[in-house]
Design an enzyme around this catalytic site. Sequence first.
Site, PDB file in Angstrom:
ATOM      1  CG  PHE A   1      -2.099  -0.953   1.053  1.00 25.55           C
ATOM      2  CD1 PHE A   1      -1.625  -2.464   1.435  1.00 25.55           C
ATOM      3  CD2 PHE A   1      -3.170  -0.256   0.798  1.00 25.55           C
ATOM      4  CE1 PHE A   1      -2.832  -3.289   1.450  1.00 25.55           C
ATOM      5  CE2 PHE A   1      -4.562  -1.624   1.353  1.00 25.55           C
ATOM      6  CZ  PHE A   1      -4.189  -3.271   1.443  1.00 25.55           C
TER       7      PHE A   1
ATOM      8  CB  VAL B 280      -2.722   5.636   1.360  1.00 26.82           C
ATOM      9  CG1 VAL B 280      -3.814   6.965   1.577  1.00 26.82           C
ATOM     10  CG2 VAL B 280      -2.733   4.065   0.810  1.00 26.82           C
TER      11      VAL B 280
ATOM     12  CE1 TYR C  58       2.601   6.531   5.585  1.00 26.46           C
ATOM     13  CE2 TYR C  58       5.129   4.750   4.988  1.00 26.46           C
ATOM     14  CZ  TYR C  58       3.588   5.606   6.066  1.00 26.46           C
ATOM     15  OH  TYR C  58       4.055   5.785   7.698  1.00 26.46           O
TER      16      TYR C  58
ATOM     17  CG  ASP D  50       4.206  -2.457   6.241  1.00 21.64           C
ATOM     18  OD1 ASP D  50       4.863  -1.592   7.145  1.00 21.64           O
ATOM     19  OD2 ASP D  50       3.594  -2.222   6.160  1.00 21.64           O
ATOM     20  CB  ILE D  51       5.184   0.461   0.268  1.00 17.34           C
ATOM     21  CG1 ILE D  51       5.844   0.732  -1.094  1.00 17.34           C
ATOM     22  CG2 ILE D  51       4.477   1.906   1.356  1.00 17.34           C
ATOM     23  CD1 ILE D  51       4.327   0.994  -2.078  1.00 17.34           C
ATOM     24  CG  ASP D  52       7.778   1.517   5.536  1.00 16.34           C
ATOM     25  OD1 ASP D  52       7.728   2.905   6.337  1.00 16.34           O
ATOM     26  OD2 ASP D  52       7.169   0.549   5.365  1.00 16.34           O
TER      27      ASP D  52
ATOM     28  CD  GLU E  50       3.535  -5.031  14.867  1.00 14.80           C
ATOM     29  OE1 GLU E  50       4.273  -5.147  13.649  1.00 14.80           O
ATOM     30  OE2 GLU E  50       3.664  -4.877  15.741  1.00 14.80           O
TER      31      GLU E  50
ATOM     32  CG  ASP F  43      12.674   0.008  12.300  1.00 13.07           C
ATOM     33  OD1 ASP F  43      11.751   0.095  12.856  1.00 13.07           O
ATOM     34  OD2 ASP F  43      13.636   0.730  11.683  1.00 13.07           O
TER      35      ASP F  43
END
Lengths: 249, 273
Positions: free
Chosen positions: A41, A43, A46, A131-133, A223, A246
């Site tokens: 995603f 949005v 992002y 997740d896109i990030d 989550e 991360d």
Amino acid sequence: RRDVLVLTPWLAPIVWEGTFNRDILNAQYMQKNLVTGVVTFAVKKYWFFIEGFMSSANKYFLAGHQVNFYLFTDNPEQISHLQMAPENHLFVIAVQNHSQWQDISMSRMDIISRYIRSQFQYEVDYLYSIDIDVQLFEHIGVEIIDTLVGTISSWQYTARRESKSYETRTESQAAIPKGEGDFYYTASFYGGSVAEVYKLTRACFKGVMEDRENDIEARWHDESHLNKYLLYHKPTRLLSPEYYWDEEL
Amino acid sequence: RRQDVLTVTPWLAPIVWEGTFNSEILDSAYRPLNLTIGVTAFAIGKYTRFVGHFLESAEKHFMKGYRVNYYIFTDNPETIPDVQLQPGRRFVIVPIKKYPSWQEISMRRMEAINKHIAETSHREVDYLFCLDIDMVFYNAWGPETLGDMVAAIHPGYFNVPRSQFPYERRSSSAAYIPDGEGDFYYGGAVFGGLVKKVYEFTKTCHMTILMDKANGIMAAWQEESHLNRHFLSHKPSKVLSPEYLWDDRKPKPPEIHLIRFSTVDKNYKEVRD
């Protein structure tokens, strides 16, 4: 690998570098002619991450195998032309944005389950929500393919059970009783067979809606619901924190 | 947790050892599925003498709390003893013909199992284990063993280098495995999985056995050689440690914490006659 846990108590392998031989796995995978889908995603702001994610995933995610990328975005015009590998396809799907990022986060479950039902089940065998990030720095290959797959959160990897970030308020559908819980899974990378992902996303969204009606929101949003689901529906394979790291750690 | 042994294969199949799994978690996942587990065992000629002890020990240790169907293949139904079974567990005699040599008897098992699955057991069981009869259960054998396609490591070869595995080495055999290849040496006395998978597996093994017969060759360890060839190209999804296929004549090494299923000491010459 002797330094880490490579098998859960229910005999699901935990995938770490050094535990598998990708050539053997590729040979097995090729025999079966499978298609894998990736849902992500982008949005609001992002959209910024799209190019980084797509170019690295195109290069490193299941390289050499057929992958369908389903990119949900509220801003289709922002997408510059992305060159895809010959085996890969990109499908851009427009969605509405919500006011709060938590709502976007939790409506993902609903969107994924609806699209599985109407479209994805006919197009892919396995489906992963990522997740896109993120950017991929190393190959992620067929070692991730199994019926129901969760990724151990890098933040929570060494945390003791009591300090894991499960939802504990019993009013929430995502509540996990004290003393329970196998691992803390990240909602940033999960997947499995299209049938299992359907059941998971349906169950999680149901939990989200019930919480909403009871005016409560789970501590870590979708989550928390994911963790509850995977406690009672054990994953058949786990990915180590290598698969979703991360940078801040 | 076991750090002294390999617990996952390079293709990410678990290798089941005591200490790697939690029976309660597995039971809570499998019991609600209301599964029926089938067991095939061949008691031909003098081998019928092993049936009583096999079944009695299975009643104590094999898949407790699950529905079990024992399929005893025999050429001599009258000599099969009547064994008292727990509720939910059944015992069926499958009459088959006796072949002239023990090697032939051993190798025809694949065909017999395959035929029986097609005619009968595919309707009756979810998982099927094919076990040797001249064995006894000493400790729990539970749902940790269930998987799509399950093989067991032969007790004589779990600690030796690959070059010493007694694979069939003549290239004219369909069971041929060249030097330098091979993952494990699996024992022919234990294999199993989803009934559909066992059907496919036994069919392929039987085909390769027939190919060898037509070419006038018999593999070094009969159907065990063919089984090993098959599992090299079609990797099992779960591997059982030698706890599940032990040989009582061997001294127990430190890696083996628990012996679950083991051979009965016998005079091979006498019983194979």
